[in-house]
Design a protein around this motif. Structure first.
Motif, PDB file in Angstrom:
ATOM      1  N   SER A 122       7.080  -8.394 -10.978  1.00 24.51           N
ATOM      2  CA  SER A 122       7.467  -6.997 -10.665  1.00 24.51           C
ATOM      3  C   SER A 122       6.467  -6.368  -9.566  1.00 24.51           C
ATOM      4  CB  SER A 122       7.215  -6.273 -12.234  1.00 24.51           C
ATOM      5  OG  SER A 122       5.966  -6.367 -12.711  1.00 24.51           O
ATOM      6  N   LEU A 123       6.682  -5.346  -9.007  1.00 28.22           N
ATOM      7  CA  LEU A 123       6.169  -4.746  -8.097  1.00 28.22           C
ATOM      8  C   LEU A 123       5.307  -3.547  -8.904  1.00 28.22           C
ATOM      9  CD1 LEU A 123       5.753  -4.161  -4.998  1.00 28.22           C
ATOM     10  CD2 LEU A 123       7.151  -2.075  -5.167  1.00 28.22           C
ATOM     11  N   GLU A 124       3.926  -3.515  -8.511  1.00 29.19           N
ATOM     12  CA  GLU A 124       3.047  -2.475  -8.974  1.00 29.19           C
ATOM     13  C   GLU A 124       2.846  -1.457  -7.718  1.00 29.19           C
ATOM     14  OE1 GLU A 124      -0.796  -2.950 -10.936  1.00 29.19           O
ATOM     15  OE2 GLU A 124      -0.096  -4.861 -11.184  1.00 29.19           O
ATOM     16  N   LEU A 125       3.034  -0.283  -7.928  1.00 29.08           N
ATOM     17  CA  LEU A 125       3.159   0.930  -7.035  1.00 29.08           C
ATOM     18  C   LEU A 125       2.244   1.891  -7.365  1.00 29.08           C
ATOM     19  CD1 LEU A 125       4.262   2.050  -4.237  1.00 29.08           C
ATOM     20  CD2 LEU A 125       6.019   3.147  -5.480  1.00 29.08           C
ATOM     21  N   HIS A 126       1.577   2.472  -6.598  1.00 26.63           N
ATOM     22  CA  HIS A 126       0.563   3.480  -6.694  1.00 26.63           C
ATOM     23  C   HIS A 126       0.728   4.618  -5.901  1.00 26.63           C
ATOM     24  CE1 HIS A 126      -1.147   1.161  -9.964  1.00 26.63           C
ATOM     25  NE2 HIS A 126      -1.393   0.232  -9.140  1.00 26.63           N
TER      26      HIS A 126
ATOM     27  N   TYR B  38       0.394  -3.984   0.112  1.00 24.34           N
ATOM     28  CA  TYR B  38       0.467  -2.918   0.799  1.00 24.34           C
ATOM     29  C   TYR B  38      -0.471  -1.911   0.680  1.00 24.34           C
ATOM     30  CZ  TYR B  38       2.664   1.520   2.341  1.00 24.34           C
ATOM     31  OH  TYR B  38       2.795   2.643   3.167  1.00 24.34           O
ATOM     32  N   GLU B  39      -0.671  -1.343   1.936  1.00 17.58           N
ATOM     33  CA  GLU B  39      -1.465   0.031   1.689  1.00 17.58           C
ATOM     34  C   GLU B  39      -1.352   0.931   3.073  1.00 17.58           C
ATOM     35  OE1 GLU B  39      -5.062  -0.486  -0.250  1.00 17.58           O
ATOM     36  OE2 GLU B  39      -5.542   1.537   0.169  1.00 17.58           O
ATOM     37  N   GLY B  40      -1.110   2.153   2.462  1.00 17.53           N
ATOM     38  CA  GLY B  40      -0.708   2.957   3.579  1.00 17.53           C
ATOM     39  C   GLY B  40      -0.203   4.379   2.767  1.00 17.53           C
ATOM     40  N   GLN B  43       0.394   2.461  -2.196  1.00 15.71           N
ATOM     41  CA  GLN B  43      -0.418   1.213  -2.210  1.00 15.71           C
ATOM     42  C   GLN B  43       0.539   0.359  -3.205  1.00 15.71           C
ATOM     43  OE1 GLN B  43      -2.438   4.605  -2.071  1.00 15.71           O
ATOM     44  NE2 GLN B  43      -3.267   3.398  -4.137  1.00 15.71           N
ATOM     45  N   SER B  44       0.629  -1.044  -2.804  1.00 16.63           N
ATOM     46  CA  SER B  44       1.515  -1.751  -3.863  1.00 16.63           C
ATOM     47  C   SER B  44       0.719  -3.140  -3.792  1.00 16.63           C
ATOM     48  CB  SER B  44       3.032  -1.602  -3.451  1.00 16.63           C
ATOM     49  OG  SER B  44       3.189  -2.337  -2.357  1.00 16.63           O
ATOM     50  N   GLN B  45       1.359  -3.929  -5.012  1.00 16.41           N
ATOM     51  CA  GLN B  45       0.969  -5.345  -5.146  1.00 16.41           C
ATOM     52  C   GLN B  45       2.450  -6.042  -5.588  1.00 16.41           C
ATOM     53  OE1 GLN B  45      -3.688  -5.458  -4.735  1.00 16.41           O
ATOM     54  NE2 GLN B  45      -2.190  -7.387  -5.069  1.00 16.41           N
ATOM     55  N   LEU B  46       2.480  -7.222  -5.117  1.00 12.48           N
ATOM     56  CA  LEU B  46       3.429  -7.987  -5.603  1.00 12.48           C
ATOM     57  C   LEU B  46       3.026  -9.072  -5.884  1.00 12.48           C
ATOM     58  CD1 LEU B  46       6.644  -8.150  -6.292  1.00 12.48           C
ATOM     59  CD2 LEU B  46       7.186  -8.395  -3.924  1.00 12.48           C
TER      60      LEU B  46
END
Lengths: 253, 253
Positions: A122-126, B38-40, B43-46
């Motif tokens: 699952s994607l963790e988005l902040h 991803y960062e910009g 931010q996200s992590q998959l």
DNA sequence: TCTTCCAGGTAGTAT
DNA sequence: ATACTACGTGGAAGA
């Protein structure tokens, strides 16, 4: 993994591969010269060209060209995808609610591939609006001293308000939050909420920045704004990517 | 066409293929088990999973899973795409304005392919808001008898109005057009335009249908609505697809 | 299912 | 470049 790649496959081989992808719950990828027609919520035609087609097991169909992020044409999830002709190869995807169809007519197929996929991460988005909301509940003084946030998604006749709270004088306050720079539409939204409430309430637009026209509209309607951005740092992040973004082009760690 | 497909390529081979795709102005496709960061703007992590990756020559990068229409992660056009590590294979795409980066770490690559694409066809789309506007200029009585549409994209301090015209009594009229069913946001938009004009003007929301809440808001602000849809038939269309959509499942022509 | 709103929205157009 | 709006928006959450 038993994936399969076919070079210059026959229409029959593609049909077989599509059936196999359904049984295996995998994607089918096509690299093809094709024309595309769509009819449903609107109608469209796209003449022949080289494209990449991806059919997902949930019925999604994407037709990508060599530019842009968005597909040149598509069918959303839920469609039934079939080979409806083999001379030339025609792939049709039909779905209901709304009823719509896409038809891909392939004059050549360069490759076709079966892609079984196992992806349950699952994607963790902040940095979303929800994070901004949490930040304000954590540090209410970001709005002003004495601000007391009370309810998230507070219901009004005009729709749900992001944050409902009270200022130091006990006067009710509505916050409309945006994770990025806002324009006139956000002001309209806040105004709609404020006016729908049968009380003397302050309306505050909370965003990292605001356009000139939106600023002027805010003043016209006696609304306020605060400059607050969503939190950027959320702990467990890969710092080397952040370095890249910060402009350290030589970063290679 | 000289496309190339590599089964279980080494990281070095993928790097070579990415370079080749840039020189040839083609796409690079990867079928891979990968993790994405991803960062910009946020931010996200998959975490790791099987995915399909498409790198376009304009710098677009898409990471697709096996469900949904939208990519699980992406980089918009304009990014610089590079192999920044080969053990394991890491692909990084960086762009500016806004500055953001995506990093794809591949623990396995099942296939990689070079996809030269020649696609200069333009999409013909019918049934948009612009078509609805044209329809109203052609048949103004769809709004009401005596309506005279005058200006498209008429500028007001609150933004551009879809249609500006006059009714049978010479009273100015603002139309806000929507190609599909509308909610409260469209009412707010129309209201904003109407109030920004320094004159006694009527505001009419033109759409195929309207939600209850939006209807109520319309009444509250003395605005009106007309039920009009974009034109559906635009001539040169493939009739057999229309038959499909109409529900003739056995249609195979 | 329908309504409502967010989105790392994306895309297009005019300024 | 910024500002503003449409989009076959898509997607999620709640009723």
């Amino acid at each position: 993994m038993d994936s399969r790649v076919l070079q210059a496959p026959t229409p029959e081989a593609v049909e077989e591969l599509l059936g196999e992808s359904k049984r295996r719950n995998g994607c089918l990828s096509l690299y093809t010269r094709c024309a595309v027609a769509y009819e449903g919520r609107a109608q469209s035609q796209l003449e022949s060209g080289d494209r990449f087609v991806l059919c997902k097991p949930d019925g999604t169909v994407l037709v990508h060209g060599d530019t842009k992020q968005e597909p040149r044409n598509w069918q959303p999830p839920g469609a039934t995808v079939q080979v409806t002709d083999t001379d030339p190869l025609v792939i049709t995807a039909v779905r209901t609610n709304p009823r719509e169809a896409i038809r891909i007519t392939c004059e050549r197929v360069y490759h076709a591939a079966l892609l079984p996929m196992d992806d349950d991460a699952s994607l963790e988005l902040h940095g979303s609006e929800a994070d901004l909301r949490d930040r304000i509940f954590e540090t209410p003084s970001l709005i002003e001293d004495g601000f007391r946030p009370e309810t998230r998604e507070y219901e009004t006749p005009a729709g749900p308000v992001d944050v409902w709270g009270y200022d130091a004088d006990g006067r009710p306050v509505i916050l409309e939050l945006k994770r990025r720079r806002v324009g006139p539409d956000a002001v309209s939204q806040l105004r709609r909420y404020v006016e729908s409430v049968d009380a003397d309430v302050r309306g505050i637009l909370v965003a990292p920045s605001i356009t000139d026209r939106a600023e002027r509209l805010l003043g016209e309607f006696d609304l306020e704004s605060r400059q607050v951005a969503p939190p950027t740092d959320v702990g467990e992040q890969d710092r080397s990517l952040a370095a890249f973004v910060a402009g350290d082009e030589d970063e290679r760690t």
